[in-house]
Design an enzyme around this catalytic site. Sequence first.
Site, mmCIF file in Angstrom:
data_model
loop_
_atom_site.group_PDB
_atom_site.id
_atom_site.type_symbol
_atom_site.label_atom_id
_atom_site.label_comp_id
_atom_site.label_asym_id
_atom_site.label_seq_id
_atom_site.Cartn_x
_atom_site.Cartn_y
_atom_site.Cartn_z
ATOM 1 N N ARG A 60 76.071 -9.526 -74.025
ATOM 2 C CA ARG A 60 75.185 -10.909 -74.245
ATOM 3 C C ARG A 60 76.592 -12.134 -74.173
ATOM 4 O O ARG A 60 75.840 -13.099 -72.504
ATOM 5 C CB ARG A 60 74.344 -11.727 -75.109
ATOM 6 C CG ARG A 60 73.862 -10.657 -75.501
ATOM 7 C CD ARG A 60 73.320 -10.158 -76.605
ATOM 8 N NE ARG A 60 73.996 -9.546 -77.608
ATOM 9 C CZ ARG A 60 74.491 -8.531 -78.011
ATOM 10 N NH1 ARG A 60 73.161 -7.684 -77.199
ATOM 11 N NH2 ARG A 60 74.937 -7.883 -78.325
ATOM 12 N N THR A 61 77.313 -12.636 -74.511
ATOM 13 C CA THR A 61 77.752 -13.845 -74.257
ATOM 14 C C THR A 61 78.646 -13.917 -73.264
ATOM 15 O O THR A 61 78.343 -14.681 -71.695
ATOM 16 C CB THR A 61 79.302 -14.229 -75.362
ATOM 17 O OG1 THR A 61 78.254 -13.636 -76.480
ATOM 18 C CG2 THR A 61 79.706 -15.707 -75.140
ATOM 19 N N LYS A 90 101.121 -7.334 -73.595
ATOM 20 C CA LYS A 90 103.233 -7.154 -73.459
ATOM 21 C C LYS A 90 103.182 -7.970 -74.242
ATOM 22 O O LYS A 90 104.509 -8.296 -73.948
ATOM 23 C CB LYS A 90 103.069 -7.707 -72.184
ATOM 24 C CG LYS A 90 102.922 -6.639 -71.000
ATOM 25 C CD LYS A 90 103.167 -6.350 -69.740
ATOM 26 C CE LYS A 90 102.289 -7.147 -68.624
ATOM 27 N NZ LYS A 90 102.231 -7.420 -67.543
ATOM 28 N N ARG A 111 86.669 -15.516 -75.377
ATOM 29 C CA ARG A 111 86.403 -14.990 -76.202
ATOM 30 C C ARG A 111 87.566 -14.480 -77.883
ATOM 31 O O ARG A 111 88.750 -13.743 -76.688
ATOM 32 C CB ARG A 111 86.054 -14.454 -76.383
ATOM 33 C CG ARG A 111 85.033 -13.306 -78.011
ATOM 34 C CD ARG A 111 84.061 -12.590 -78.015
ATOM 35 N NE ARG A 111 83.286 -13.322 -78.477
ATOM 36 C CZ ARG A 111 81.403 -12.593 -78.320
ATOM 37 N NH1 ARG A 111 81.490 -11.492 -78.766
ATOM 38 N NH2 ARG A 111 80.460 -14.084 -78.483
ATOM 39 N N HIS A 139 80.683 -20.326 -82.847
ATOM 40 C CA HIS A 139 80.536 -19.350 -81.382
ATOM 41 C C HIS A 139 79.210 -20.705 -81.102
ATOM 42 O O HIS A 139 78.518 -20.225 -81.184
ATOM 43 C CB HIS A 139 79.330 -18.396 -81.843
ATOM 44 C CG HIS A 139 79.381 -16.915 -81.005
ATOM 45 N ND1 HIS A 139 79.160 -17.900 -79.664
ATOM 46 C CD2 HIS A 139 78.699 -16.082 -80.866
ATOM 47 C CE1 HIS A 139 78.772 -17.252 -78.711
ATOM 48 N NE2 HIS A 139 78.540 -15.541 -78.908
HETATM 49 N N1 CP Z 1 75.925 -13.040 -79.614
HETATM 50 C C1 CP Z 1 76.921 -11.996 -79.526
HETATM 51 O O1 CP Z 1 77.489 -13.300 -79.385
HETATM 52 O O2 CP Z 1 76.802 -11.281 -78.446
HETATM 53 P P1 CP Z 1 77.905 -10.345 -77.462
HETATM 54 O O3 CP Z 1 79.336 -10.345 -79.020
HETATM 55 O O4 CP Z 1 77.217 -8.970 -77.451
HETATM 56 O O5 CP Z 1 78.590 -11.228 -76.928
#
Ligand code: CP
Length: 312
Positions: A60-61, A90, A111, A139
């Site tokens: 999703r993100t 590396k 991320r 998040h």
């Molecule tokens: N909600 C969420 O962060 O989903 P993903 O890990 O699929 O990005």
Amino acid sequence: MYTVAYFEKILNKKKQFTKEDIESILSRAVTIEKDIKNGTVKKVLADKVIACIFFEPSTRTRLSFETAAIRLGANIISVENALASSSSFKGETIEDTARMLSCYADAIVIRHHKSGSADIASSVATSSIINAGDGANQHPSQALLDVYTIKKEYGHLDNLSIAFVGDLKNSRPLHSLMPIFLFYPNNTFYFVSPKELAISEELRQELEDKNIKFIETQNMEEVLPKVDVLYMTRVQKERFDNIEDYEKVKDSFLLKGEHLDLLKMKSMILHPLPRVNEIDPVIDNDKRAYYFAQAQNGLYVRMALFLYIFGL
Ligand code: CP
């Protein structure tokens, strides 16, 4: 003090979102949602390059940030599975990675599996950094889309009863949601988790200091009739040091079809997704199941966020 820099760096300044910032993004997202439905979105980011670098898996993100950028006309450079496919493999540091991406992109969506990594990246990056999840820490864009979803239904973010269920120790959405909810008065929080996965002492202390109503319990059934929002979370296998500890708690709280009878008719079931088995799919067609709409709202909110960081 339990505070958070929601977006580690915006326009080269370290940024702690205010309530006004959040409301401005949420109201922008309302307009964007309408614009998408009417086909009237303008490609205002046509001169921008957005880098998306993900050291942890995501559906999703990453894809909603990329869709958001594309819808606004930006160009994307994207690294998925960055642990294996970027020079991190590396031995390149997060600092050097952030420096390099700043040479190419106007904003960097990152991320990472380590808590604090977005903050480290922002300490050296010259482009804006958006934290798309750092370990079990934060998040923030998830939290924004969560409150957008709640506000869309209830019209307000105060005077609500909200239950968080599952792995509350490792839930980065929870860690980013609580500072937002603390902007709004008269909410009651229920934290339902196994003892091993309870909220942090830091959060507990802050809620006590601020006289916020909260109840910690292991009895989900008792809580269900009381809540306006039921926020389910996944027990995060990847955050455990050994599999035995995970196995012990993994199925602690599963929402099943029969639980629907306990919930108020007007309530919302949310989940940041992915789910494993904590929400039975028989619930998906119930009108209180909002988790897929919630994920869709991520697109509007992330578009609004891009516009915000570019000052548009
Ligand atoms: N909600 C969420 O962060 O989903 P993903 O890990 O699929 O990005």
